[in-house]
Design an enzyme around this catalytic site. Structure first.
Site, PDB file in Angstrom:
ATOM      1  N   GLU A 116       0.839  -1.211   0.000  1.00 43.92           N
ATOM      2  CA  GLU A 116       0.000   0.000   0.000  1.00 43.92           C
ATOM      3  C   GLU A 116       0.873   1.260   0.000  1.00 43.92           C
ATOM      4  O   GLU A 116       0.485   2.290  -0.552  1.00 43.92           O
ATOM      5  CB  GLU A 116      -0.913   0.042   1.225  1.00 43.92           C
ATOM      6  CG  GLU A 116      -1.727  -1.217   1.461  1.00 43.92           C
ATOM      7  CD  GLU A 116      -2.886  -1.403   0.493  1.00 43.92           C
ATOM      8  OE1 GLU A 116      -2.878  -0.775  -0.577  1.00 43.92           O
ATOM      9  OE2 GLU A 116      -3.785  -2.201   0.823  1.00 43.92           O
ATOM     10  N   HIS A 119       1.586   2.198  -3.376  1.00 48.65           N
ATOM     11  CA  HIS A 119       0.464   2.903  -4.007  1.00 48.65           C
ATOM     12  C   HIS A 119       0.505   4.390  -3.645  1.00 48.65           C
ATOM     13  O   HIS A 119       0.340   5.256  -4.502  1.00 48.65           O
ATOM     14  CB  HIS A 119      -0.880   2.295  -3.581  1.00 48.65           C
ATOM     15  CG  HIS A 119      -0.978   0.830  -3.895  1.00 48.65           C
ATOM     16  ND1 HIS A 119      -2.018   0.052  -3.478  1.00 48.65           N
ATOM     17  CD2 HIS A 119      -0.141   0.008  -4.598  1.00 48.65           C
ATOM     18  CE1 HIS A 119      -1.832  -1.202  -3.905  1.00 48.65           C
ATOM     19  NE2 HIS A 119      -0.700  -1.242  -4.582  1.00 48.65           N
ATOM     20  N   TYR A 123       0.965   7.886  -6.092  1.00 46.64           N
ATOM     21  CA  TYR A 123       0.129   9.096  -6.207  1.00 46.64           C
ATOM     22  C   TYR A 123       1.001  10.345  -6.190  1.00 46.64           C
ATOM     23  O   TYR A 123       0.743  11.309  -6.912  1.00 46.64           O
ATOM     24  CB  TYR A 123      -0.934   9.157  -5.093  1.00 46.64           C
ATOM     25  CG  TYR A 123      -1.788   7.920  -5.050  1.00 46.64           C
ATOM     26  CD1 TYR A 123      -2.194   7.295  -6.232  1.00 46.64           C
ATOM     27  CD2 TYR A 123      -2.163   7.336  -3.847  1.00 46.64           C
ATOM     28  CE1 TYR A 123      -2.944   6.133  -6.206  1.00 46.64           C
ATOM     29  CE2 TYR A 123      -2.921   6.176  -3.818  1.00 46.64           C
ATOM     30  CZ  TYR A 123      -3.306   5.572  -5.003  1.00 46.64           C
ATOM     31  OH  TYR A 123      -4.034   4.426  -4.968  1.00 46.64           O
ATOM     32  N   ASP A 239      -2.672  -5.465  -7.295  1.00 45.64           N
ATOM     33  CA  ASP A 239      -2.394  -5.638  -5.859  1.00 45.64           C
ATOM     34  C   ASP A 239      -3.690  -5.718  -5.065  1.00 45.64           C
ATOM     35  O   ASP A 239      -3.846  -6.561  -4.188  1.00 45.64           O
ATOM     36  CB  ASP A 239      -1.566  -4.457  -5.324  1.00 45.64           C
ATOM     37  CG  ASP A 239      -0.133  -4.439  -5.863  1.00 45.64           C
ATOM     38  OD1 ASP A 239       0.351  -5.502  -6.305  1.00 45.64           O
ATOM     39  OD2 ASP A 239       0.487  -3.354  -5.828  1.00 45.64           O
ATOM     40  N   GLU A 240      -4.619  -4.814  -5.363  1.00 48.05           N
ATOM     41  CA  GLU A 240      -5.860  -4.775  -4.587  1.00 48.05           C
ATOM     42  C   GLU A 240      -6.648  -6.077  -4.723  1.00 48.05           C
ATOM     43  O   GLU A 240      -7.303  -6.514  -3.777  1.00 48.05           O
ATOM     44  CB  GLU A 240      -6.735  -3.584  -4.988  1.00 48.05           C
ATOM     45  CG  GLU A 240      -6.154  -2.208  -4.651  1.00 48.05           C
ATOM     46  CD  GLU A 240      -5.723  -2.058  -3.199  1.00 48.05           C
ATOM     47  OE1 GLU A 240      -6.258  -2.763  -2.323  1.00 48.05           O
ATOM     48  OE2 GLU A 240      -4.819  -1.241  -2.932  1.00 48.05           O
ATOM     49  N   HIS A 243      -5.224  -8.282  -2.249  1.00 48.18           N
ATOM     50  CA  HIS A 243      -5.580  -7.890  -0.884  1.00 48.18           C
ATOM     51  C   HIS A 243      -7.008  -8.309  -0.551  1.00 48.18           C
ATOM     52  O   HIS A 243      -7.302  -8.754   0.549  1.00 48.18           O
ATOM     53  CB  HIS A 243      -5.450  -6.376  -0.692  1.00 48.18           C
ATOM     54  CG  HIS A 243      -4.087  -5.858  -1.014  1.00 48.18           C
ATOM     55  ND1 HIS A 243      -3.803  -4.521  -1.153  1.00 48.18           N
ATOM     56  CD2 HIS A 243      -2.919  -6.516  -1.235  1.00 48.18           C
ATOM     57  CE1 HIS A 243      -2.518  -4.377  -1.450  1.00 48.18           C
ATOM     58  NE2 HIS A 243      -1.972  -5.572  -1.502  1.00 48.18           N
TER      59      HIS A 243
HETATM   60 FE   LIG Z   1      -5.021  -2.757  -0.663  1.00 47.35          FE
HETATM   61 FE   LIG Z   2      -3.737   0.164  -2.114  1.00 45.88          FE
END
Ligand SMILES: [Fe+2]
Ligand SMILES: [Fe+2]
Ligand code: FES
Lengths: 377, 99
Positions: A116, A119, A123, A239-240, A243
């Protein structure tokens, strides 16, 4: 009972529950009570990527050409995603590490959280590239009402669990008075309930809340706009997906009672509340879609279509954790999105020639002097 | 009903099975997972990873037998199957969650 960073007791970690058993002592991965978490770790490690590997130079030009209301859509989504990943980059660690009892699950939580942070870093990479003053964007995240409304819902379960666990670790079981929060009952039952609902709300965060942004990013890319951004989103979405599988496993293992029999009872008790977490999030995401499009829609997407997509994806996610679906929407109103969401190593849409993993280390030569005009060095 | 095989089957390749979906009937082989074969018939199935780790392609398996050449990472609810990676091993009947 207080937390120990190296539990000196001797016990068989193969017999511990996922949570609220012994604190983990030896980080060992030669044996696992739940091998799935070891597999998720390996998969996540194989997904490793760095935002800087994705070339964003044409996005800068694209962004300047977007209509004002499209810039609003783009930036608002980025802000919301920044909020979500800020929460996810720390909260699984802060909330779950003090109570986890299996080495493979402990490391899955750390590996998950770490991804995360990638991620979040992406951004910054995107924002730095399209605006001259990133501070303006970042500062708005904590004051923008539409975003802070969401911040409450995504953090409330985490925060409650964290508070309860810290009371448990310092004061033990019982009813404790906390100034401004009143009396808080700490029992194994209430702790496990708070945990179950937290995992449910995280599942919602990762499996539903991101998808409005994903859809917008890919809708831009369908028009060959902001394609660098879309490549990053593709990597994030990959990735999500992993998860959400992790939290689905946790929820389903808990509900099955195979890991901890009491958890099955709690899962049963929480069914209605969990259902409401899904439905409330879906409603919020639909509101968010209306906010995004308040000044105008974009080609291929509007608030209504996006709302239907939210309902559809919510149904899919509810079904995956054994809940009855909540919405009437039976079909994906934007089926083209799947071709964007799919992993690159699986060939599906032949028209999609550019593959994001090929971009590793790419240098873009398509730049002129003027592209650097408003960069401050 | 759902079993795992450690390694790819060898010769039983061109076996054909019937897949019932509502009033439709589709013939599939054991050469490829169900998802691609449904798509070729113009049937849209939700998917994301196509590798067994996201559960987006989860559909109801009402009866019949499927196998996974590798164990999928996604949780498979009982009575469901992952279309992206399951090999159909007998005549089966499937349904989408929305049906
Ligand atoms: Fe995630
Ligand atoms: Fe994420
Ligand atoms: S498409 Fe991801 S599990 Fe099948």
């Amino acid at each position: 009972m207080s937390y120990s960073t190296f539990n000196r007791k001797q016990f068989d970690s193969m017999k511990e529950p996922m949570f609220f058993g012994e604190n983990v002592n030896v980080a060992r991965y030669d044996q696992q009570k739940h091998p799935i978490f070891e597999k998720l770790i390996e998969k996540q490690l194989s997904f490793f990527w760095r935002p800087e590997e994705v070339d964003l130079s044409s996005d800068r030009k694209d962004f300047q050409k977007l209509e004002e209301h499209e810039q609003h859509i783009f930036l608002s989504n980025l802000k919301y995603q920044t909020l979500l990943d800020s929460v996810q980059g720390r909260s699984p660690n802060v909330a779950l590490l003090p109570i986890v009892s299996l080495p493979e699950l402990e490391t899955w939580i750390e590996t998950w959280s770490f991804s995360e942070t990638i991620h979040s870093r992406s951004y910054t990479h995107i924002i730095r590239n399209i605006v001259n003053d990133p501070t303006k964007i970042f500062d708005d995240i904590t004051v923008n009402k539409e975003i802070t409304k969401r911040a409450d819902s995504v953090s409330v379960y985490y925060d409650r669990l964290i508070e309860m666990v810290s009371l448990y670790n310092t004061l033990g079981l019982g009813t404790h008075h906390v100034p401004e929060h009143g009396d808080i009952e700490i029992s194994m039952r209430s702790l496990k309930k708070a945990l179950y609902l937290t995992v449910a709300s995280v599942n919602v965060l990762e499996a539903i809340r991101f998808y409005v942004s994903f859809a917008c990013s890919f809708a831009f890319a369908e028009r060959t706009l902001m394609e660098g951004n879309a490549k990053i989103i593709k990597l994030i979405a990959r990735d999500e997906a992993l998860h959400l599988t992790g939290t689905q496993h946790m929820l389903n293992l808990m509900a099955s009672g195979k890991d901890d029999p009491e958890m099955a009872i709690i899962a049963q008790e929480c069914k209605e509340e969990m259902r409401n977490i899904f439905i409330e999030a879906a409603e919020q995401e639909k509101d968010w879609a209306s906010y995004l499009f308040k000044d105008g829609s974009m080609i291929g997407l509007n608030a209504q279509i996006l709302g239907q997509y939210v309902e559809y994806i919510t149904n899919v996610r509810m079904q995956a954790v054994g809940l009855d679906t909540a919405f009437g929407t039976k079909h994906n109103p934007i089926p083209w999105i799947n071709a964007w969401l799919v992993s690159d190593n699986v060939q599906v849409a032949p028209q999609e020639a550019e593959i994001s993993s090929y971009l590793v280390g790419q240098i873009d030569n398509d730049l002129s002097e003027s592209d650097f005009d408003d960069f401050d060095l | 009903m759902t079993t795992l095989t450690s390694n790819k089957p060898d010769k039983v390749r061109d076996k054909v099975h019937r897949v019932l979906l509502g009033k439709k009937q589709i013939l599939v082989t054991e050469d490829e997972p169900l998802l691609v074969q449904l798509e070729r018939e113009g049937i849209h199935v939700e998917y994301q990873c196509r590798e067994g780790y996201c559960s987006s392609c989860s559909i109801k398996l009402l009866w019949g037998h499927v196998e996974y050449p590798f164990e999928p990472l996604a949780w498979v609810q009982s009575g469901y199957m992952l279309a992206c990676c399951a090999i159909v091993k007998s005549d089966i009947e499937i349904a989408f969650f929305s049906d």
